[in-house]
Design a protein around this motif. Structure first.
Motif, PDB file in Angstrom:
ATOM      1  N   TYR A 217      -5.568  -1.642  12.980  1.00  0.00           N
ATOM      2  CA  TYR A 217      -6.485  -2.955  12.721  1.00  0.00           C
ATOM      3  C   TYR A 217      -7.161  -2.755  11.514  1.00  0.00           C
ATOM      4  N   SER A 218      -7.032  -1.850  10.888  1.00  0.00           N
ATOM      5  CA  SER A 218      -8.086  -1.430   9.763  1.00  0.00           C
ATOM      6  C   SER A 218      -7.336  -2.308   8.312  1.00  0.00           C
ATOM      7  N   GLU A 219      -8.366  -2.524   7.529  1.00  0.00           N
ATOM      8  CA  GLU A 219      -7.920  -2.981   6.345  1.00  0.00           C
ATOM      9  C   GLU A 219      -6.870  -2.022   5.584  1.00  0.00           C
ATOM     10  N   TRP A 220      -7.133  -0.493   5.752  1.00  0.00           N
ATOM     11  CA  TRP A 220      -6.297   0.404   5.410  1.00  0.00           C
ATOM     12  C   TRP A 220      -4.983   0.427   5.760  1.00  0.00           C
ATOM     13  N   ALA A 221      -4.810  -0.030   6.969  1.00  0.00           N
ATOM     14  CA  ALA A 221      -3.269  -0.309   7.811  1.00  0.00           C
ATOM     15  C   ALA A 221      -2.562  -1.326   6.859  1.00  0.00           C
ATOM     16  N   ARG A 222      -3.336  -2.353   6.444  1.00  0.00           N
ATOM     17  CA  ARG A 222      -2.658  -3.384   5.865  1.00  0.00           C
ATOM     18  C   ARG A 222      -2.232  -2.900   4.275  1.00  0.00           C
ATOM     19  N   LYS A 223      -2.938  -2.310   3.737  1.00  0.00           N
ATOM     20  CA  LYS A 223      -2.862  -1.892   2.422  1.00  0.00           C
ATOM     21  C   LYS A 223      -1.675  -0.777   2.497  1.00  0.00           C
ATOM     22  N   SER A 224      -1.547  -0.155   3.441  1.00  0.00           N
ATOM     23  CA  SER A 224      -0.706   1.021   3.725  1.00  0.00           C
ATOM     24  C   SER A 224       0.876   0.456   3.772  1.00  0.00           C
ATOM     25  N   MET A 225       0.766  -0.914   4.385  1.00  0.00           N
ATOM     26  CA  MET A 225       2.272  -1.269   4.646  1.00  0.00           C
ATOM     27  C   MET A 225       2.595  -1.637   3.277  1.00  0.00           C
ATOM     28  N   VAL A 226       1.908  -2.162   2.371  1.00  0.00           N
ATOM     29  CA  VAL A 226       2.374  -2.535   0.912  1.00  0.00           C
ATOM     30  C   VAL A 226       2.554  -1.118   0.166  1.00  0.00           C
ATOM     31  N   MET A 227       1.966  -0.183   0.237  1.00  0.00           N
ATOM     32  CA  MET A 227       2.021   0.966  -0.181  1.00  0.00           C
ATOM     33  C   MET A 227       3.301   1.741   0.180  1.00  0.00           C
ATOM     34  N   THR A 228       3.837   1.534   1.511  1.00  0.00           N
ATOM     35  CA  THR A 228       4.941   1.939   1.970  1.00  0.00           C
ATOM     36  C   THR A 228       6.150   1.575   1.321  1.00  0.00           C
ATOM     37  N   ALA A 229       6.351   0.085   1.201  1.00  0.00           N
ATOM     38  CA  ALA A 229       7.141  -0.619   0.443  1.00  0.00           C
ATOM     39  C   ALA A 229       7.204   0.055  -1.086  1.00  0.00           C
ATOM     40  N   TYR A 230       5.854   0.253  -1.610  1.00  0.00           N
ATOM     41  CA  TYR A 230       6.033   0.565  -2.866  1.00  0.00           C
ATOM     42  C   TYR A 230       6.655   1.836  -3.105  1.00  0.00           C
ATOM     43  N   ALA A 231       6.283   2.864  -2.199  1.00  0.00           N
ATOM     44  CA  ALA A 231       6.929   4.061  -2.069  1.00  0.00           C
ATOM     45  C   ALA A 231       8.565   3.981  -2.117  1.00  0.00           C
ATOM     46  N   SER A 232       8.900   3.222  -1.144  1.00  0.00           N
ATOM     47  CA  SER A 232      10.277   3.037  -0.915  1.00  0.00           C
ATOM     48  C   SER A 232      11.228   2.693  -2.336  1.00  0.00           C
ATOM     49  N   TYR A 233      10.141   1.729  -2.966  1.00  0.00           N
ATOM     50  CA  TYR A 233      10.715   1.046  -4.346  1.00  0.00           C
ATOM     51  C   TYR A 233      10.926   2.196  -5.173  1.00  0.00           C
ATOM     52  N   GLN A 234       9.756   3.146  -5.335  1.00  0.00           N
ATOM     53  CA  GLN A 234       9.676   4.004  -6.367  1.00  0.00           C
ATOM     54  C   GLN A 234      10.995   5.072  -5.994  1.00  0.00           C
ATOM     55  N   ALA A 235      11.287   5.253  -4.743  1.00  0.00           N
ATOM     56  CA  ALA A 235      12.269   6.132  -4.255  1.00  0.00           C
ATOM     57  C   ALA A 235      13.769   5.494  -4.679  1.00  0.00           C
ATOM     58  N   ARG A 236      13.756   4.392  -5.178  1.00  0.00           N
ATOM     59  CA  ARG A 236      14.910   3.528  -5.326  1.00  0.00           C
ATOM     60  C   ARG A 236      15.519   3.132  -3.914  1.00  0.00           C
ATOM     61  N   ASP A 237      14.817   3.187  -2.863  1.00  0.00           N
ATOM     62  CA  ASP A 237      15.256   2.563  -1.600  1.00  0.00           C
ATOM     63  C   ASP A 237      15.052   1.096  -1.611  1.00  0.00           C
ATOM     64  N   TYR A 238      15.689   0.023  -2.187  1.00  0.00           N
ATOM     65  CA  TYR A 238      15.436  -1.034  -2.502  1.00  0.00           C
ATOM     66  C   TYR A 238      15.476  -2.084  -1.170  1.00  0.00           C
ATOM     67  N   ASP A 239      16.487  -1.672  -0.121  1.00  0.00           N
ATOM     68  CA  ASP A 239      16.378  -2.197   0.990  1.00  0.00           C
ATOM     69  C   ASP A 239      15.416  -1.988   1.915  1.00  0.00           C
ATOM     70  N   GLU A 240      14.772  -0.843   1.942  1.00  0.00           N
ATOM     71  CA  GLU A 240      13.748  -0.498   2.539  1.00  0.00           C
ATOM     72  C   GLU A 240      12.266  -1.084   2.114  1.00  0.00           C
ATOM     73  N   ALA A 241      12.269  -1.150   0.739  1.00  0.00           N
ATOM     74  CA  ALA A 241      11.141  -1.834  -0.223  1.00  0.00           C
ATOM     75  C   ALA A 241      11.291  -3.174   0.352  1.00  0.00           C
ATOM     76  N   ILE A 242      12.294  -3.754   0.338  1.00  0.00           N
ATOM     77  CA  ILE A 242      12.129  -5.229   0.633  1.00  0.00           C
ATOM     78  C   ILE A 242      11.760  -5.452   2.050  1.00  0.00           C
ATOM     79  N   ALA A 243      12.399  -4.823   2.919  1.00  0.00           N
ATOM     80  CA  ALA A 243      11.997  -4.935   4.335  1.00  0.00           C
ATOM     81  C   ALA A 243      10.612  -4.580   4.619  1.00  0.00           C
ATOM     82  N   GLY A 244      10.055  -3.589   4.013  1.00  0.00           N
ATOM     83  CA  GLY A 244       8.331  -3.384   4.122  1.00  0.00           C
ATOM     84  C   GLY A 244       7.700  -4.570   3.580  1.00  0.00           C
ATOM     85  N   ALA A 245       7.939  -5.074   2.387  1.00  0.00           N
ATOM     86  CA  ALA A 245       7.213  -6.149   1.919  1.00  0.00           C
ATOM     87  C   ALA A 245       7.286  -7.440   2.889  1.00  0.00           C
ATOM     88  N   GLN A 246       8.555  -7.629   3.199  1.00  0.00           N
ATOM     89  CA  GLN A 246       8.657  -8.730   4.008  1.00  0.00           C
ATOM     90  C   GLN A 246       7.978  -8.576   5.302  1.00  0.00           C
TER      91      GLN A 246
END
Length: 278
Positions: free
Chosen positions: A71-100
């Motif tokens: 329930y922290s602000e960091w958890a919210r930010k981490s969701m986006v960072m997880t999606a960004y890390a997936s994007y950088q790894a070229r795991d585009y499906d995971e990046a899209i799913a994470g951002a959604q």
């Protein structure tokens, strides 16, 4: 050497593989084991791993932020960072799913603009050449337009606008490819529909001059002299120095048609092509 003599060796090899697999599994479990740590420490470690391009490790740490401090602000930010890390790894499906996932939980969050942008660029980076299906290109266009519509004054919108021009050029190129194929196959009416779509839908792309020339060709083939003249006049009005206009001009003058005559009205691109345009 007989098959019976090989069996002990195969058994030993199987055991080695099994032990190795267990060790790898144990290692993964250790990485995912719950060890309570301050939220800032977990987040910063994830960011450090991301900087080192250790994307899988970064994702684990960002996920751990969510798990330990949901329930922290960091958890919210981490969701986006997880999606960004997936994007950088070229795991585009995971990046899209994470951002959604972020947007479904935090539609008005401070990172929402970036989440929408991340979805768009994940589709954009998967665009293939015009010889293949353009479904991903269409998804990219829709997602990019979503960014410009929702966040018109953001830096993401400015980049999205540039990418929209590139995507439109790609889609226009696909229409041209299909139209040329129809022409080669003597399916002139079908070709006309493709070229008209380029002129009306993708009129700001680099393919518009050729599309107008192909319309001149097609209309002359069909015996539609007025439409051919209108397309030629539009081409000359909008792209007077282009090679495509020079070719169209030669075709039309051979038929006794002058696209530069005073009687040929000078109207906008769309008005010239759409029947009844003023």
């Amino acid at each position: 050497m007989s098959l019976l003599k090989l069996r002990p060796s195969l058994l030993i090899l199987a055991c080695i593989v099994a032990v190795s697999g267990c060790q790898s599994a144990n290692k993964r479990k250790q990485e995912l084991a719950y060890i309570e740590r301050p939220v800032e420490q977990l987040y910063n470690q994830g960011a450090q791993e991301l900087d080192k391009r250790n994307f899988d490790r970064a994702i684990l740490l960002f996920n751990e932020v969510e798990r330990q401090h949901p329930y922290s602000e960091w958890a919210r930010k981490s969701m986006v960072m997880t999606a960004y890390a997936s994007y950088q790894a070229r795991d585009y499906d995971e990046a899209i799913a994470g951002a959604q996932r972020y947007l479904s939980l935090h539609p008005g969050g401070s990172e929402a603009d970036y989440a929408y942008y991340l979805i768009a660029v994940s589709y954009f980076d998967q665009i293939v050449d015009i010889g293949r299906d353009q479904r991903t290109t269409e998804l990219a266009l829709s997602a990019l337009q979503d960014v410009t519509r929702r966040f018109p004054n953001s830096s993401y919108a400015r980049d999205a606008s540039l990418k929209i021009d590139m995507v439109n050029d790609q889609l226009a190129g696909k229409e041209m490819e299909i139209g040329r194929w129809y022409l080669r196959s003597n399916q002139t009416l079908a070709a006309v529909n493709r070229f008209k779509k380029v002129v009306t839908t993708y009129d700001t792309t680099s393919h518009t001059p050729e599309a107008l020339h192909r319309l001149v060709e097609s209309y002359l083939t069909l015996g539609l002299r007025d439409q051919a003249l209108a397309a030629g006049a539009t081409l000359g009005y909008n792209y007077p120095g282009s090679d495509w206009y020079k070719m169209s001009y030669r075709l039309l003058t051979k038929e006794g048609l002058d696209p530069e005559a005073d009687s040929a009205p000078r109207r906008t691109l769309i008005q010239k092509i759409i029947p009844g345009g003023k």
